[in-house]
Design an enzyme around this catalytic site. Sequence first.
Site, PDB file in Angstrom:
ATOM      1  N   ASP A 151       4.624  81.461  76.385  1.00 27.21           N
ATOM      2  CA  ASP A 151       3.445  80.983  76.761  1.00 27.21           C
ATOM      3  C   ASP A 151       2.484  81.235  76.031  1.00 27.21           C
ATOM      4  O   ASP A 151       2.347  82.328  75.040  1.00 27.21           O
ATOM      5  CB  ASP A 151       3.020  81.636  78.189  1.00 27.21           C
ATOM      6  CG  ASP A 151       3.561  80.953  79.033  1.00 27.21           C
ATOM      7  OD1 ASP A 151       3.811  79.991  79.166  1.00 27.21           O
ATOM      8  OD2 ASP A 151       3.573  82.619  80.967  1.00 27.21           O
ATOM      9  N   HIS A 226      -3.017  78.064  80.494  1.00 26.00           N
ATOM     10  CA  HIS A 226      -2.331  78.144  79.306  1.00 26.00           C
ATOM     11  C   HIS A 226      -1.228  76.586  78.603  1.00 26.00           C
ATOM     12  O   HIS A 226      -1.067  75.903  79.801  1.00 26.00           O
ATOM     13  CB  HIS A 226      -1.548  79.783  79.626  1.00 26.00           C
ATOM     14  CG  HIS A 226      -0.044  79.620  81.015  1.00 26.00           C
ATOM     15  ND1 HIS A 226      -0.264  79.341  81.579  1.00 26.00           N
ATOM     16  CD2 HIS A 226       0.869  78.913  80.009  1.00 26.00           C
ATOM     17  CE1 HIS A 226       0.995  79.411  82.411  1.00 26.00           C
ATOM     18  NE2 HIS A 226       2.226  78.952  81.603  1.00 26.00           N
ATOM     19  N   HIS A 228       2.786  76.344  78.253  1.00 21.84           N
ATOM     20  CA  HIS A 228       4.548  76.019  78.796  1.00 21.84           C
ATOM     21  C   HIS A 228       4.811  75.776  77.126  1.00 21.84           C
ATOM     22  O   HIS A 228       4.955  74.798  76.972  1.00 21.84           O
ATOM     23  CB  HIS A 228       5.034  75.811  79.538  1.00 21.84           C
ATOM     24  CG  HIS A 228       6.643  76.729  79.817  1.00 21.84           C
ATOM     25  ND1 HIS A 228       6.145  78.009  79.939  1.00 21.84           N
ATOM     26  CD2 HIS A 228       7.623  76.074  79.642  1.00 21.84           C
ATOM     27  CE1 HIS A 228       8.019  78.504  80.023  1.00 21.84           C
ATOM     28  NE2 HIS A 228       8.402  77.091  79.769  1.00 21.84           N
TER      29      HIS A 228
END
Length: 254
Positions: A151, A226, A228
């Site tokens: 991440d 975020h 990934h």
Amino acid sequence: MAFTRATGKHRRPGRVHRTTVRAAGVATLTTSGVLGTLAAPALAAEPAVEQTGLTPVITLGDSVAEEVDAQAAAQRQAAEFAAAREQAEQAARERAAEAAEQAREDQERAAREAERKRLNTYVAPISGSYVSTAYQASSGLWSSGTHTGIDFHAASGTPVHAVGAGTVVEAGWGGAYGNQVVIKMHDGTYTQYGHLSSIAVSVGQTVTPGQAIGHSGATGNTTGAHLHFEARTSAEYGSDIDPVAYLRSHGVTV
């Protein structure tokens, strides 16, 4: 004794005629063997050859011929000079054309090399970010029990970039990954970008290193915004490889 006057018009013999007659007389005397004192005065009375006007004519002719020869020589020299100059100019044009062609080829070669390097370049998917969750971290948040990617810290709406050149094979909803993009890279590997708030590419589209493909978000199974990121050997789930090692092998420091 009576004399009969000749009738008709008579011209006085010309000089050439007189000279010819005299010459004939001398020839007769010579033939008969009479070469006495009369012959010499007769010959001496004739003008010298240079006084007859013949020599000036010949001299004038030689002068004209020499002038004509000089003009012809000058014309030949001018023609040779012009030909040599044209040859030199043609050679210069050919050299200039060859130099221009070589420069064009060098420029094209440099452009191809620059493009090749650019297409082989890799970048981070998020500029100026860092890894907030490591690869294969353990947690009950993931169905496999471990983290299959990494991440990158990013607020929602942060531009996400293709890490390298490739072709988009998936662009849309990806279940737990939310909005995702999967790219088949030029080296045959695959990269995945998940939890996007928006997608900027479509399936079949080719992308270049650093090209924006969407924006980070919090779609799918996530606790916050975020990005990934996964590196895979195929487009299928479960073929993941270490994303950090993958990026570093392509010159990207994360």
